[in-house]
Design a protein around this motif. Structure first.
Motif, PDB file in Angstrom:
ATOM      1  N   TYR A 297      69.349  83.954   4.176  1.00 40.27           N
ATOM      2  CA  TYR A 297      68.942  83.395   5.467  1.00 40.27           C
ATOM      3  C   TYR A 297      70.065  82.554   6.082  1.00 40.27           C
ATOM      4  O   TYR A 297      70.753  81.814   5.373  1.00 40.27           O
ATOM      5  CB  TYR A 297      67.716  82.494   5.306  1.00 40.27           C
ATOM      6  N   PRO A 298      70.243  82.646   7.409  1.00 43.23           N
ATOM      7  CA  PRO A 298      71.199  81.760   8.078  1.00 43.23           C
ATOM      8  C   PRO A 298      70.635  80.353   8.236  1.00 43.23           C
ATOM      9  O   PRO A 298      69.466  80.092   7.908  1.00 43.23           O
ATOM     10  CB  PRO A 298      71.400  82.434   9.441  1.00 43.23           C
ATOM     11  N   VAL A 299      71.457  79.454   8.753  1.00 39.27           N
ATOM     12  CA  VAL A 299      71.022  78.082   9.024  1.00 39.27           C
ATOM     13  C   VAL A 299      69.886  78.097  10.049  1.00 39.27           C
ATOM     14  O   VAL A 299      69.930  78.831  11.042  1.00 39.27           O
ATOM     15  CB  VAL A 299      72.202  77.242   9.564  1.00 39.27           C
ATOM     16  N   THR A 300      68.862  77.300   9.803  1.00 40.87           N
ATOM     17  CA  THR A 300      67.804  77.086  10.800  1.00 40.87           C
ATOM     18  C   THR A 300      68.320  76.025  11.767  1.00 40.87           C
ATOM     19  O   THR A 300      68.405  74.845  11.417  1.00 40.87           O
ATOM     20  CB  THR A 300      66.503  76.632  10.125  1.00 40.87           C
ATOM     21  N   PHE A 301      68.673  76.477  12.955  1.00 39.67           N
ATOM     22  CA  PHE A 301      69.384  75.627  13.915  1.00 39.67           C
ATOM     23  C   PHE A 301      68.506  75.367  15.137  1.00 39.67           C
ATOM     24  O   PHE A 301      68.197  76.283  15.900  1.00 39.67           O
ATOM     25  CB  PHE A 301      70.690  76.301  14.341  1.00 39.67           C
ATOM     26  N   ASN A 302      68.093  74.107  15.305  1.00 37.70           N
ATOM     27  CA  ASN A 302      67.255  73.719  16.435  1.00 37.70           C
ATOM     28  C   ASN A 302      68.094  73.546  17.700  1.00 37.70           C
ATOM     29  O   ASN A 302      69.090  72.827  17.699  1.00 37.70           O
ATOM     30  CB  ASN A 302      66.520  72.407  16.134  1.00 37.70           C
ATOM     31  N   HIS A 303      67.665  74.176  18.781  1.00 39.76           N
ATOM     32  CA  HIS A 303      68.356  74.059  20.060  1.00 39.76           C
ATOM     33  C   HIS A 303      68.034  72.693  20.681  1.00 39.76           C
ATOM     34  O   HIS A 303      66.905  72.197  20.579  1.00 39.76           O
ATOM     35  CB  HIS A 303      67.924  75.196  20.976  1.00 39.76           C
ATOM     36  N   ALA A 304      69.039  72.112  21.328  1.00 40.15           N
ATOM     37  CA  ALA A 304      68.952  70.707  21.755  1.00 40.15           C
ATOM     38  C   ALA A 304      67.795  70.460  22.724  1.00 40.15           C
ATOM     39  O   ALA A 304      66.966  69.559  22.507  1.00 40.15           O
ATOM     40  CB  ALA A 304      70.270  70.290  22.390  1.00 40.15           C
ATOM     41  N   GLU A 305      67.731  71.222  23.803  1.00 45.37           N
ATOM     42  CA  GLU A 305      66.705  70.978  24.830  1.00 45.37           C
ATOM     43  C   GLU A 305      65.305  71.193  24.258  1.00 45.37           C
ATOM     44  O   GLU A 305      64.389  70.396  24.508  1.00 45.37           O
ATOM     45  CB  GLU A 305      66.941  71.919  26.009  1.00 45.37           C
ATOM     46  N   GLU A 306      65.128  72.256  23.479  1.00 43.14           N
ATOM     47  CA  GLU A 306      63.818  72.567  22.916  1.00 43.14           C
ATOM     48  C   GLU A 306      63.407  71.555  21.849  1.00 43.14           C
ATOM     49  O   GLU A 306      62.212  71.307  21.652  1.00 43.14           O
ATOM     50  CB  GLU A 306      63.822  73.991  22.353  1.00 43.14           C
ATOM     51  N   THR A 307      64.399  70.973  21.170  1.00 40.51           N
ATOM     52  CA  THR A 307      64.084  69.947  20.176  1.00 40.51           C
ATOM     53  C   THR A 307      63.554  68.691  20.838  1.00 40.51           C
ATOM     54  O   THR A 307      62.580  68.079  20.365  1.00 40.51           O
ATOM     55  CB  THR A 307      65.327  69.617  19.332  1.00 40.51           C
ATOM     56  N   VAL A 308      64.166  68.287  21.943  1.00 34.12           N
ATOM     57  CA  VAL A 308      63.657  67.130  22.697  1.00 34.12           C
ATOM     58  C   VAL A 308      62.242  67.418  23.181  1.00 34.12           C
ATOM     59  O   VAL A 308      61.343  66.564  23.077  1.00 34.12           O
ATOM     60  CB  VAL A 308      64.589  66.808  23.876  1.00 34.12           C
ATOM     61  N   PHE A 309      62.036  68.631  23.690  1.00 35.74           N
ATOM     62  CA  PHE A 309      60.711  69.015  24.180  1.00 35.74           C
ATOM     63  C   PHE A 309      59.675  68.955  23.056  1.00 35.74           C
ATOM     64  O   PHE A 309      58.600  68.358  23.209  1.00 35.74           O
ATOM     65  CB  PHE A 309      60.761  70.424  24.777  1.00 35.74           C
ATOM     66  N   ALA A 310      59.995  69.556  21.903  1.00 36.59           N
ATOM     67  CA  ALA A 310      59.058  69.561  20.785  1.00 36.59           C
ATOM     68  C   ALA A 310      58.791  68.143  20.282  1.00 36.59           C
ATOM     69  O   ALA A 310      57.645  67.795  19.943  1.00 36.59           O
ATOM     70  CB  ALA A 310      59.610  70.426  19.647  1.00 36.59           C
ATOM     71  N   SER A 311      59.829  67.315  20.254  1.00 38.18           N
ATOM     72  CA  SER A 311      59.662  65.923  19.830  1.00 38.18           C
ATOM     73  C   SER A 311      58.720  65.178  20.756  1.00 38.18           C
ATOM     74  O   SER A 311      57.863  64.398  20.307  1.00 38.18           O
ATOM     75  CB  SER A 311      61.021  65.214  19.809  1.00 38.18           C
ATOM     76  N   ASP A 312      58.877  65.395  22.060  1.00 35.24           N
ATOM     77  CA  ASP A 312      58.017  64.720  23.033  1.00 35.24           C
ATOM     78  C   ASP A 312      56.569  65.192  22.919  1.00 35.24           C
ATOM     79  O   ASP A 312      55.629  64.389  23.073  1.00 35.24           O
ATOM     80  CB  ASP A 312      58.544  64.958  24.448  1.00 35.24           C
ATOM     81  N   ILE A 313      56.380  66.479  22.643  1.00 35.74           N
ATOM     82  CA  ILE A 313      55.017  66.989  22.447  1.00 35.74           C
ATOM     83  C   ILE A 313      54.395  66.337  21.213  1.00 35.74           C
ATOM     84  O   ILE A 313      53.232  65.900  21.236  1.00 35.74           O
ATOM     85  CB  ILE A 313      55.035  68.521  22.289  1.00 35.74           C
ATOM     86  N   ALA A 314      55.161  66.261  20.135  1.00 31.15           N
ATOM     87  CA  ALA A 314      54.655  65.613  18.918  1.00 31.15           C
ATOM     88  C   ALA A 314      54.293  64.159  19.197  1.00 31.15           C
ATOM     89  O   ALA A 314      53.282  63.645  18.694  1.00 31.15           O
ATOM     90  CB  ALA A 314      55.689  65.711  17.800  1.00 31.15           C
ATOM     91  N   ALA A 315      55.115  63.476  20.018  1.00 30.96           N
ATOM     92  CA  ALA A 315      54.835  62.078  20.361  1.00 30.96           C
ATOM     93  C   ALA A 315      53.568  61.962  21.194  1.00 30.96           C
ATOM     94  O   ALA A 315      52.808  60.988  21.066  1.00 30.96           O
ATOM     95  CB  ALA A 315      56.020  61.473  21.105  1.00 30.96           C
TER      96      ALA A 315
END
Length: 387
Positions: A297-315
């Motif tokens: 498997y390659p590195v699981t790499f989170n994209h910057a914009e989508e990571t902020v979005f997912a973090s805000d949803i979790a918050a």
């Protein structure tokens, strides 16, 4: 937005699905009963389209919003179990000897099914949600197979999101980071061929056990002496097979294990050094050493914009104080990495509380997590596809 009332109301129902799946674990791509259960549920929920057989045994359900046209986002869960004998003693423990859900994929599947039921009832979004149920995460590369099968193009998926439980992280909390969040993995098998003989006369042999033992120690220098200390690499030898008798030095020995890294250049250097070390030891001892190296498997790499979005949803679901936005990467592998190579997106961890660790025979998914995970999926879909 705290936990959805509807998600809390559905907890027992969804936990019942999870426990059913827990009793009947299946491995790798052979998830026929699990995929059938998922398919039946998605059809009963009234999904607009249910497609089976993607990536061999994967299932995708399409739910179209009632607010008009828009993009399609993918939400992914994994379905397969592990070849482990369960020791939890729970009333819903595995009924299949040698197989158990020791990584919580039963919980992942159940939570996404719960979110699918809610989204199919409400459809409070524009565009479409693709709920993705993937086989063979535990080493089979089912995520890659679904991507190669054209899943992203077939359903027009523009972004994709994944979630995994994390023992030790409190229930109701989330953890994420941009960039590499899980490691690239590789598997190796090294065969040392020597010259066997009587154990009382080792001077007439080339002892492959001695060579392999030296090799195990030498491989640790890849991390300790060949890699920048601020970079991450783990080289683990997990198998050693040689010999059948007390008084015989065997002809060959075999060792095997894994290499885990967070950068392609580090992964490449690790393989180069492994091959060089094997060649050097072969020359020094007069043995033959063969290396079978398989980048997985390659590195699981989170994209910057989508990571902020997912973090805000979790918050929105848990409160900002309960979202860890810069966790240390995990050196385990995850084949959601293939989906993140194909489309932008993010992978997040959800707390499983004080449970046994993943891949342990005493592990069990915590059903208290269900409303938190369902609420995250629903809020993410409705926000990403807001009219």
């Amino acid at each position: 937005m705290p936990i959805l009332n509807r998600a809390a109301e559905m907890q027992e129902e969804v936990a019942g699905w999870r426990r059913h799946l827990h009793r009947t674990p299946e491995l790798n791509f052979d998830v026929f009963q699990t995929a059938g259960f998922v398919t039946d549920k998605l059809m009963a929920f009234g999904c607009d389209e249910v497609v089976t057989g993607l990536g061999k045994t994967g299932v995708v359900g399409i739910i179209r919003g009632r607010k008009g046209e828009g993009p399609t986002i993918g939400l992914r869960a994994d379905m397969d179990a592990l070849p482990i004998n369960e020791i939890t003693g729970k009333p819903y423990a595995s009924t299949v000897p040698g197989k158990m859900h020791a990584c919580g994929h039963d919980g992942h599947t159940a939570m996404l099914l719960g979110a699918a039921k809610y989204l199919a009832e409400t459809r409070n979004f524009a565009g479409s949600v693709a709920v993705i149920f993937q086989p063979a995460e535990e080493g089979g590369g089912g995520g890659n197979e679904m991507v190669k099968d054209g899943m992203m193009e077939r359903f027009g998926i523009s972004k994709v999101f994944g979630m995994h439980n994390m023992p030790g992280l409190p229930v109701g909390e989330f953890a994420i980071k941009p960039g590499p969040i899980m490691a690239a993995t590789a598997e190796f098998t090294i065969t040392v061929k020597g010259h066997g003989g009587h154990a009382a006369m080792p001077h007439g042999t080339i002892d492959p056990i001695v060579v392999a033992s030296q090799l195990i120690s030498a491989l640790q220098t890849i991390a300790s002496r060949n890699t920048d200390p601020v970079e991450a690499v783990v080289v683990s030898v997990t198998k050693f097979h040689a010999g059948d008798a007390y008084n015989v030095i065997p002809e060959q020995a075999e060792i095997a294990g894994t290499v885990r890294t967070l950068k392609k250049e580090v992964a490449r250097k690790a393989e180069e050094r492994m091959r060089a070390i094997c060649a050097g030891l072969a020359s020094a001892f007069g043995a033959t050493i063969e290396v079978d190296y398989d980048a997985n498997y390659p590195v699981t790499f989170n994209h910057a914009e989508e990571t902020v979005f997912a973090s805000d949803i979790a918050a929105d679901v848990a409160g900002d104080a309960h979202v860890h936005r810069a966790i240390q990467p995990v050196m385990g592998g995850e084949d959601f990495s293939y989906m993140l190579e194909a489309r932008p997106g993010a992978f997040i961890f959800i707390g499983n509380g004080d449970s046994a660790g993943l891949h342990h025979p005493a592990y069990d998914f915590n059903d208290e997590v269900i409303p938190h995970g369902m609420s995250y999926w629903v809020r993410l879909a409705e926000t990403a596809l807001a009219a």
